[in-house]
Design a protein around this motif. Structure first.
Motif, PDB file in Angstrom:
ATOM      1  N   GLN A 318       0.825  -1.198   0.000  1.00 41.99           N
ATOM      2  CA  GLN A 318       0.000   0.000   0.000  1.00 41.99           C
ATOM      3  C   GLN A 318       0.861   1.250   0.000  1.00 41.99           C
ATOM      4  OE1 GLN A 318      -1.535  -0.005   4.505  1.00 41.99           O
ATOM      5  NE2 GLN A 318      -1.487   2.052   3.606  1.00 41.99           N
ATOM      6  N   ASN A 319       0.249   2.367  -0.387  1.00 43.85           N
ATOM      7  CA  ASN A 319       0.816   3.678  -0.124  1.00 43.85           C
ATOM      8  C   ASN A 319       0.337   4.119   1.251  1.00 43.85           C
ATOM      9  OD1 ASN A 319       2.111   4.215  -2.718  1.00 43.85           O
ATOM     10  ND2 ASN A 319       0.021   4.329  -3.541  1.00 43.85           N
ATOM     11  N   ASP A 320       1.075   4.992   1.886  1.00 45.74           N
ATOM     12  CA  ASP A 320       0.624   5.523   3.169  1.00 45.74           C
ATOM     13  C   ASP A 320      -0.755   6.157   3.020  1.00 45.74           C
ATOM     14  OD1 ASP A 320       3.008   4.696   4.172  1.00 45.74           O
ATOM     15  OD2 ASP A 320       3.872   6.699   4.432  1.00 45.74           O
ATOM     16  N   TRP A 321      -1.631   5.839   3.947  1.00 47.26           N
ATOM     17  CA  TRP A 321      -2.967   6.409   4.116  1.00 47.26           C
ATOM     18  C   TRP A 321      -3.963   5.952   3.046  1.00 47.26           C
ATOM     19  CZ3 TRP A 321      -0.602   7.076   8.146  1.00 47.26           C
ATOM     20  CH2 TRP A 321       0.542   7.859   8.294  1.00 47.26           C
ATOM     21  N   ASP A 322      -3.666   4.860   2.327  1.00 43.19           N
ATOM     22  CA  ASP A 322      -4.621   4.356   1.332  1.00 43.19           C
ATOM     23  C   ASP A 322      -5.973   4.013   1.945  1.00 43.19           C
ATOM     24  OD1 ASP A 322      -3.050   4.570  -0.900  1.00 43.19           O
ATOM     25  OD2 ASP A 322      -2.599   2.434  -1.085  1.00 43.19           O
ATOM     26  N   PHE A 323      -5.966   3.394   3.129  1.00 42.23           N
ATOM     27  CA  PHE A 323      -7.227   2.948   3.719  1.00 42.23           C
ATOM     28  C   PHE A 323      -8.031   4.118   4.286  1.00 42.23           C
ATOM     29  CE2 PHE A 323      -4.664  -0.895   3.578  1.00 42.23           C
ATOM     30  CZ  PHE A 323      -5.578  -1.842   3.138  1.00 42.23           C
ATOM     31  N   THR A 324      -7.342   5.159   4.742  1.00 42.50           N
ATOM     32  CA  THR A 324      -8.052   6.334   5.261  1.00 42.50           C
ATOM     33  C   THR A 324      -8.849   7.015   4.153  1.00 42.50           C
ATOM     34  OG1 THR A 324      -6.304   6.633   6.908  1.00 42.50           O
ATOM     35  CG2 THR A 324      -7.767   8.499   6.537  1.00 42.50           C
ATOM     36  N   LYS A 325      -8.415   6.866   2.916  1.00 40.03           N
ATOM     37  CA  LYS A 325      -9.155   7.475   1.804  1.00 40.03           C
ATOM     38  C   LYS A 325     -10.555   6.880   1.665  1.00 40.03           C
ATOM     39  CE  LYS A 325      -5.159   8.962  -0.908  1.00 40.03           C
ATOM     40  NZ  LYS A 325      -4.461   8.909  -2.199  1.00 40.03           N
ATOM     41  N   PHE A 326     -10.728   5.642   2.103  1.00 42.21           N
ATOM     42  CA  PHE A 326     -12.064   5.037   2.024  1.00 42.21           C
ATOM     43  C   PHE A 326     -13.024   5.677   3.020  1.00 42.21           C
ATOM     44  CE2 PHE A 326      -9.388   1.748   0.127  1.00 42.21           C
ATOM     45  CZ  PHE A 326     -10.106   1.462  -1.023  1.00 42.21           C
TER      46      PHE A 326
END
Length: 403
Positions: A318-326
């Motif tokens: 992943q890239n940093d903060w990929d999941f926070t974008k959801f």
């Protein structure tokens, strides 16, 4: 989840008075700072530990994702006992300046916070306070200290299994809701393939008996034999049925008061949830009008480097903060575009694909989800076991195949 003088009497009194004034002044400033966000932001706030697990800079996360709110975790009873709120059981809220400083920075950047009480570790206030009123008074200190507009009750084992503690927690949540008009209140509980377990249904029944309706009841469909998004959406659908049956709600009302609280990357039980899984669950949540979509945790929302510590990175590409974008998308934001991560195998091999797992040992106790190698096969424990041979008559181990 969760996861540490020599002076005269006159001089000491003067210092104490000055400190009290400073804290009181900061509390007032914190309460006045920022503008309340719409409820969709509090419903999307991902969990962030501000003092543990290598805390990220929340303002940098905001800039990279568009996320405006965070669920700061966790408020606990003091590790030495008592009915006063602390961060992680060690830092008294009454004298805190560190977390207050984090909150001020988030608000200065146009965001806000919710605070989560409870979690997996430590002693909870519901276990140590005498009654719902005392429990509510302890949490009210947190609300007043930081000028909160949202609070989350993360109710997990062993408190979750204690009827008196649940009476204190749910009763306190109801009191806070009544005494703080507009306060966004979420209740989070473990998830199972049936939606939630027996204690979860007892929790729903108790809330109904109290006449307490939070903004949402959320389940955590991970660490329980889950595998990807399909198992999670099935659990959410089962929980939707439980909400209707136990609370007497129609389908639309149940969906509107239902929430998802996931775990990004590798879970504690070695389940794997990728960005594609989050997208599937997000589509389900928005398609069915769910009231909350969040995850544990922002501290883990980055690729692993030299350390594969599951508390500070996800153990998936992943890239940093990929999941926070959801979560930002659930709130209605359009996150900045980043280059997709390079697809490489997880730093820890998923169950069933390798004999890299430690060999089975007859003198080791294993918990459900544990993975071992034995006789050229990979095996996963279905539940707690000790001395049961993989492939044996006890049926404890799932054969993942040759490796």
């Amino acid at each position: 989840m969760h996861r540490q003088r020599i002076a005269s009497v006159v001089a000491a009194a003067a210092v104490a008075a000055g400190a009290a004034l400073a804290i009181a002044g900061h509390s007032a400033a914190s309460a006045a700072a920022g503008t309340a966000l719409s409820s969709n932001w509090y419903a999307s706030a991902p969990y962030l530990m501000p003092q543990s697990n290598n805390p990220p800079d929340p303002v940098a996360v905001m800039a990279a994702t568009g996320q405006k709110a965070f669920q700061l975790a966790f408020i606990l009873a003091p590790s030495g006992g008592g009915c006063t709120p602390t961060w992680d059981g060690t830092s008294a809220v009454s004298s805190d300046t560190a977390v207050a400083g984090v909150i001020d920075r988030i608000r200065a950047a146009g965001g806000d916070v919710s605070v989560s009480v409870g979690g997996y570790g430590g002693t909870k206030l519901g276990q140590t306070c005498a009654n719902p009123a005392d429990t509510a008074a302890a949490y009210q200190q947190v609300i007043d200290r930081y000028g909160l507009r949202a609070i989350d009750f993360d109710l997990e084992e062993p408190e979750y299994e204690n009827d008196a503690a649940m009476t204190n927690e749910l009763g306190a949540a109801q009191i806070l809701q009544r005494n703080n008009p507009g306060l966004f209140v979420s209740v989070t509980m473990p998830g199972t393939s049936a939606g939630t377990g027996w204690f979860g249904t007892q929790l729903l029944d108790k809330a109904k008996g109290l006449g307490f309706t939070p903004d949402n009841f959320s389940i955590m469909p991970f660490d329980g034999g889950f595998s990807g998004a399909a198992s999670q959406t099935a659990a959410l659908e089962a929980f939707h049925t439980l909400l209707m049956n136990h609370l007497g709600w129609d389908s639309a009302t149940a969906y509107a008061h239902e929430g998802f609280s996931g775990m990004n990357g590798k879970s504690d039980a070695a389940e794997y949830f990728y960005q594609s899984d989050f997208q599937t669950v997000l589509d389900y949540a928005t398609g069915h009008g769910l009231g909350r979509f969040t995850f544990w945790s922002v501290n883990r929302d980055r690729a692993c480097g030299a350390s594969a510590d599951n508390g500070i990175c996800s153990n998936v590409p992943q890239n940093d903060w990929d999941f926070t974008k959801f979560t930002a998308r659930f709130a209605g934001a359009t996150p900045p575009v980043t280059t997709p991560p390079v697809t490489t195998p997880p730093t820890t091999t998923p169950p069933g694909n390798s004999c890299a797992a430690a060999p089975w040992n007859a003198t080791t106790a294993y918990t459900g989800g544990a993975v071992v190698s034995y006789n050229g096969h990979s095996w996963t424990a279905k539940w707690w076991t000790y001395g049961d041979i993989p492939g044996g008559a006890a049926g404890v181990w799932t054969d993942n195949g040759a490796c």
